[in-house]
Design a protein around this motif. Structure first.
Motif, PDB file in Angstrom:
ATOM      1  N   VAL A  39       0.081   2.113   8.945  1.00 46.12           N
ATOM      2  CA  VAL A  39       0.139   3.494   9.431  1.00 46.12           C
ATOM      3  C   VAL A  39      -0.995   3.771  10.408  1.00 46.12           C
ATOM      4  O   VAL A  39      -0.978   4.800  11.103  1.00 46.12           O
ATOM      5  CB  VAL A  39       0.083   4.496   8.254  1.00 46.12           C
ATOM      6  CG1 VAL A  39       1.297   4.328   7.353  1.00 46.12           C
ATOM      7  CG2 VAL A  39      -1.211   4.354   7.457  1.00 46.12           C
ATOM      8  N   SER A  40      -1.955   2.870  10.484  1.00 48.56           N
ATOM      9  CA  SER A  40      -3.071   3.027  11.418  1.00 48.56           C
ATOM     10  C   SER A  40      -2.805   2.363  12.767  1.00 48.56           C
ATOM     11  O   SER A  40      -3.395   2.756  13.780  1.00 48.56           O
ATOM     12  CB  SER A  40      -4.354   2.430  10.817  1.00 48.56           C
ATOM     13  OG  SER A  40      -4.669   3.008   9.579  1.00 48.56           O
ATOM     14  N   ASP A  41      -1.926   1.363  12.778  1.00 52.54           N
ATOM     15  CA  ASP A  41      -1.663   0.601  14.002  1.00 52.54           C
ATOM     16  C   ASP A  41      -0.278  -0.019  13.889  1.00 52.54           C
ATOM     17  O   ASP A  41      -0.066  -0.965  13.123  1.00 52.54           O
ATOM     18  CB  ASP A  41      -2.716  -0.494  14.187  1.00 52.54           C
ATOM     19  CG  ASP A  41      -2.633  -1.185  15.546  1.00 52.54           C
ATOM     20  OD1 ASP A  41      -1.559  -1.143  16.171  1.00 52.54           O
ATOM     21  OD2 ASP A  41      -3.641  -1.780  15.964  1.00 52.54           O
ATOM     22  N   GLU A  42       0.677   0.503  14.640  1.00 52.77           N
ATOM     23  CA  GLU A  42       2.062   0.028  14.552  1.00 52.77           C
ATOM     24  C   GLU A  42       2.246  -1.389  15.062  1.00 52.77           C
ATOM     25  O   GLU A  42       3.303  -1.987  14.858  1.00 52.77           O
ATOM     26  CB  GLU A  42       2.994   0.980  15.315  1.00 52.77           C
ATOM     27  CG  GLU A  42       3.162   2.334  14.652  1.00 52.77           C
ATOM     28  CD  GLU A  42       4.247   3.167  15.317  1.00 52.77           C
ATOM     29  OE1 GLU A  42       4.695   2.771  16.427  1.00 52.77           O
ATOM     30  OE2 GLU A  42       4.644   4.190  14.741  1.00 52.77           O
ATOM     31  N   ARG A  43       1.229  -1.957  15.700  1.00 52.19           N
ATOM     32  CA  ARG A  43       1.322  -3.337  16.162  1.00 52.19           C
ATOM     33  C   ARG A  43       1.015  -4.326  15.038  1.00 52.19           C
ATOM     34  O   ARG A  43       1.178  -5.535  15.214  1.00 52.19           O
ATOM     35  CB  ARG A  43       0.350  -3.575  17.320  1.00 52.19           C
ATOM     36  CG  ARG A  43       0.663  -2.794  18.588  1.00 52.19           C
ATOM     37  CD  ARG A  43      -0.478  -2.878  19.571  1.00 52.19           C
ATOM     38  NE  ARG A  43      -1.690  -2.252  19.050  1.00 52.19           N
ATOM     39  CZ  ARG A  43      -2.857  -2.233  19.678  1.00 52.19           C
ATOM     40  NH1 ARG A  43      -2.965  -2.840  20.866  1.00 52.19           N
ATOM     41  NH2 ARG A  43      -3.902  -1.640  19.155  1.00 52.19           N
ATOM     42  N   ILE A  44       0.575  -3.806  13.901  1.00 52.47           N
ATOM     43  CA  ILE A  44       0.205  -4.662  12.775  1.00 52.47           C
ATOM     44  C   ILE A  44       1.166  -4.438  11.611  1.00 52.47           C
ATOM     45  O   ILE A  44       1.258  -3.327  11.072  1.00 52.47           O
ATOM     46  CB  ILE A  44      -1.241  -4.384  12.310  1.00 52.47           C
ATOM     47  CG1 ILE A  44      -2.224  -4.618  13.454  1.00 52.47           C
ATOM     48  CG2 ILE A  44      -1.584  -5.264  11.112  1.00 52.47           C
ATOM     49  CD1 ILE A  44      -3.656  -4.227  13.105  1.00 52.47           C
ATOM     50  N   PHE A  45       1.882  -5.484  11.235  1.00 56.60           N
ATOM     51  CA  PHE A  45       2.687  -5.459  10.011  1.00 56.60           C
ATOM     52  C   PHE A  45       1.814  -5.986   8.875  1.00 56.60           C
ATOM     53  O   PHE A  45       0.985  -6.882   9.081  1.00 56.60           O
ATOM     54  CB  PHE A  45       3.922  -6.347  10.140  1.00 56.60           C
ATOM     55  CG  PHE A  45       4.992  -5.823  11.054  1.00 56.60           C
ATOM     56  CD1 PHE A  45       6.043  -5.082  10.556  1.00 56.60           C
ATOM     57  CD2 PHE A  45       4.959  -6.091  12.422  1.00 56.60           C
ATOM     58  CE1 PHE A  45       7.045  -4.596  11.391  1.00 56.60           C
ATOM     59  CE2 PHE A  45       5.942  -5.614  13.270  1.00 56.60           C
ATOM     60  CZ  PHE A  45       6.992  -4.861  12.748  1.00 56.60           C
ATOM     61  N   ALA A  46       1.994  -5.459   7.674  1.00 59.03           N
ATOM     62  CA  ALA A  46       1.290  -5.976   6.497  1.00 59.03           C
ATOM     63  C   ALA A  46       2.320  -6.319   5.438  1.00 59.03           C
ATOM     64  O   ALA A  46       3.230  -5.522   5.155  1.00 59.03           O
ATOM     65  CB  ALA A  46       0.294  -4.954   5.960  1.00 59.03           C
ATOM     66  N   VAL A  47       2.195  -7.528   4.874  1.00 62.29           N
ATOM     67  CA  VAL A  47       3.181  -7.989   3.899  1.00 62.29           C
ATOM     68  C   VAL A  47       2.494  -8.704   2.739  1.00 62.29           C
ATOM     69  O   VAL A  47       1.375  -9.204   2.866  1.00 62.29           O
ATOM     70  CB  VAL A  47       4.198  -8.956   4.556  1.00 62.29           C
ATOM     71  CG1 VAL A  47       5.089  -8.223   5.547  1.00 62.29           C
ATOM     72  CG2 VAL A  47       3.481 -10.112   5.254  1.00 62.29           C
ATOM     73  N   GLY A  48       3.173  -8.744   1.613  1.00 58.89           N
ATOM     74  CA  GLY A  48       2.653  -9.455   0.456  1.00 58.89           C
ATOM     75  C   GLY A  48       1.691  -8.604  -0.360  1.00 58.89           C
ATOM     76  O   GLY A  48       1.686  -7.380  -0.282  1.00 58.89           O
ATOM     77  N   ASP A  49       0.840  -9.279  -1.123  1.00 56.23           N
ATOM     78  CA  ASP A  49      -0.053  -8.585  -2.052  1.00 56.23           C
ATOM     79  C   ASP A  49      -1.016  -7.626  -1.362  1.00 56.23           C
ATOM     80  O   ASP A  49      -1.491  -6.669  -1.986  1.00 56.23           O
ATOM     81  CB  ASP A  49      -0.875  -9.603  -2.852  1.00 56.23           C
ATOM     82  CG  ASP A  49      -0.028 -10.412  -3.814  1.00 56.23           C
ATOM     83  OD1 ASP A  49       1.151 -10.062  -4.012  1.00 56.23           O
ATOM     84  OD2 ASP A  49      -0.548 -11.401  -4.373  1.00 56.23           O
ATOM     85  N   CYS A  50      -1.353  -7.873  -0.094  1.00 56.50           N
ATOM     86  CA  CYS A  50      -2.325  -7.021   0.600  1.00 56.50           C
ATOM     87  C   CYS A  50      -1.699  -5.770   1.195  1.00 56.50           C
ATOM     88  O   CYS A  50      -2.396  -4.958   1.810  1.00 56.50           O
ATOM     89  CB  CYS A  50      -3.053  -7.805   1.686  1.00 56.50           C
ATOM     90  SG  CYS A  50      -2.012  -8.261   3.097  1.00 56.50           S
ATOM     91  N   ALA A  51      -0.384  -5.582   1.025  1.00 57.60           N
ATOM     92  CA  ALA A  51       0.317  -4.423   1.578  1.00 57.60           C
ATOM     93  C   ALA A  51       0.617  -3.411   0.477  1.00 57.60           C
ATOM     94  O   ALA A  51       1.105  -3.775  -0.598  1.00 57.60           O
ATOM     95  CB  ALA A  51       1.613  -4.859   2.257  1.00 57.60           C
ATOM     96  N   ALA A  52       0.343  -2.149   0.751  1.00 57.51           N
ATOM     97  CA  ALA A  52       0.573  -1.088  -0.237  1.00 57.51           C
ATOM     98  C   ALA A  52       2.011  -0.589  -0.125  1.00 57.51           C
ATOM     99  O   ALA A  52       2.276   0.512   0.371  1.00 57.51           O
ATOM    100  CB  ALA A  52      -0.406   0.055  -0.025  1.00 57.51           C
ATOM    101  N   VAL A  53       2.925  -1.410  -0.607  1.00 54.69           N
ATOM    102  CA  VAL A  53       4.341  -1.040  -0.618  1.00 54.69           C
ATOM    103  C   VAL A  53       4.636  -0.363  -1.950  1.00 54.69           C
ATOM    104  O   VAL A  53       4.403  -0.954  -3.015  1.00 54.69           O
ATOM    105  CB  VAL A  53       5.237  -2.280  -0.440  1.00 54.69           C
ATOM    106  CG1 VAL A  53       6.714  -1.892  -0.501  1.00 54.69           C
ATOM    107  CG2 VAL A  53       4.927  -2.971   0.881  1.00 54.69           C
ATOM    108  N   PRO A  54       5.125   0.872  -1.958  1.00 58.33           N
ATOM    109  CA  PRO A  54       5.363   1.585  -3.215  1.00 58.33           C
ATOM    110  C   PRO A  54       6.249   0.796  -4.175  1.00 58.33           C
ATOM    111  O   PRO A  54       7.297   0.275  -3.793  1.00 58.33           O
ATOM    112  CB  PRO A  54       6.063   2.867  -2.750  1.00 58.33           C
ATOM    113  CG  PRO A  54       5.574   3.080  -1.352  1.00 58.33           C
ATOM    114  CD  PRO A  54       5.450   1.703  -0.779  1.00 58.33           C
ATOM    115  N   GLY A  55       5.801   0.691  -5.424  1.00 53.06           N
ATOM    116  CA  GLY A  55       6.584   0.012  -6.453  1.00 53.06           C
ATOM    117  C   GLY A  55       6.463  -1.493  -6.467  1.00 53.06           C
ATOM    118  O   GLY A  55       7.046  -2.151  -7.335  1.00 53.06           O
ATOM    119  N   ALA A  56       5.708  -2.087  -5.520  1.00 56.31           N
ATOM    120  CA  ALA A  56       5.605  -3.550  -5.441  1.00 56.31           C
ATOM    121  C   ALA A  56       4.491  -4.057  -6.340  1.00 56.31           C
ATOM    122  O   ALA A  56       3.454  -3.420  -6.493  1.00 56.31           O
ATOM    123  CB  ALA A  56       5.360  -3.985  -4.005  1.00 56.31           C
TER     124      ALA A  56
END
Length: 359
Positions: free
Chosen positions: A253-270
């Motif tokens: 949400v700070s930089d749309e050029r950066i995707f975050a995936v896996g354990d380091c990403a704050a995906v709700p319910g993950a």
């Protein structure tokens, strides 16, 4: 089109391979601190000496992907800064640094490659009659204690956790305990407050909340609950656990050029799991491909259906879940669960290497 992937675990490796497959003009650089892809779901086997959890990145990444060995200091403003001073520019980046372990002093962390290697060497040097203490009642602790107990029946293994098998159904918890007891693992339902160092490199005394204490020749910390602070250090918005906050498309949400995936990403319910990371990696890579074609990205969603915990090489428990990851009463155990658990581990590896879903 310069694409940088930070981290080459399950999600980072899969992202790199999938982007290379779907976006032909992408010049991909993978930055990783070690030259190997590590199967974290096999680290307990690495420790016990029953399998190897590492494969050279050259064998899992597609031809044409550049590997840069190093550690990232910051990411943002269209560039990745490494700790050695090098700067690598990007048009898009994928943050996939996974999770890590903040271990208690006097213990060896088993949720990292370096810790697993250290634990493997210490265990191999432990003589018959030695005492191994595993701290953590979750899947990592259970699998580590069981694997060591089966591989080294000549040592005493103790598992300490405030909730051994917590989060599973009552039946599955009882089955986990029965499997551990069959392997003569001593279970202590308590939390560790301190580990006093002994005279050797790894021995000491483990103190728990109830006031009891246990001597230990090797104490392993098996609680994986932290993430690297790279996102926070880089000024990206993070949640209370330090995970990068993402939108519904898995972009920071700070930089749309950066995707975050896996354990380091704050995906709700993950939750922390390669079972979670792989679908996120697939979706993020596909959204990147959609953007390159001038199409709109799609929101991420993923239903859970099970959790698997191994109890050595001959036993396991598979807990069925609802789509939101809440547990059902039903579970599998024994050889059927072993086969399903091994299929899941093999599928995770082949999915990351192929860049396509085999889940």
């Amino acid at each position: 089109m310069q694409v940088v992937v930070v981290g080459s675990g399950y999600s980072g490796t899969l992202v790199a391979n999938r982007v290379a497959k779907k976006v032909r003009d992408a010049e991909i650089t993978v930055i990783n601190p070690r030259p190997d892809f590590v199967e974290r779901v096999r680290l307990h086997q690495q420790i016990a000496g029953t399998a190897s959890a590492a494969t050279p990145l050259t064998e899992v990444l597609r031809a044409g992907i550049t590997v840069r060995l190093g550690t990232v200091d910051k990411i943002g403003d269209g560039a990745v800064a490494l700790t050695d001073g090098e700067r690598i520019d990007f048009d898009y980046a994928f943050l996939a640094v996974g999770s890590t372990v903040a271990s208690m002093p006097g213990t060896v962390p088993v949720g990292t490659w370096e810790g697993a290697q250290q634990a493997r060497a210490a265990l191999a040097a432990l003589p018959a009659g030695g005492r191994v203490t595993v701290v953590g009642g979750g899947a990592t602790g259970i699998e580590t204690a069981a694997e060591i107990a089966e591989a080294r029946p000549d040592v005493r293994v103790r598992l300490i956790g405030s909730s051994v098998g917590g989060g599973l159904s009552e039946g599955a918890q009882l089955r986990i305990r029965a499997g551990l007891e069959r392997l003569t693992v001593d279970i202590v339902d308590d939390g560790v407050t301190e580990v006093s160092s002994g005279t050797g490199q790894f021995d000491g005394v483990v103190h728990v909340r109830s006031g009891a204490s246990f001597t230990s020749d090797l104490t392993l910390w098996a609680i994986v609950a932290d993430v690297p602070d790279l996102a926070a250090r880089s000024g990206l918005q993070v949640d209370v656990r330090g995970r990068a906050v993402v939108d519904e498309f898995l972009r920071s949400v700070s930089d749309e050029r950066i995707f975050a995936v896996g354990d380091c990403a704050a995906v709700p319910g993950a939750r922390f799991a390669c079972y979670t990371a792989l679908p996120q990696a697939i979706h993020a890579a596909d959204n990147f491909a959609r953007l390159r074609k001038g199409r709109k990205p799609k929101p991420h969603s993923f239903p859970y259906w099970n959790r698997g915990i191994s109890l050595g090489r001959k036993d396991a428990v598979g807990q069925f879940t609802h789509a939101d990851d809440s547990v059902r009463r039903a579970y599998l155990a024994g050889r059927t669960a072993v086969v399903l658990k091994e299929m899941g581990a093999h599928s995770a590896f082949s999915t990351a290497r192929a860049g396509v879903s085999s889940l």
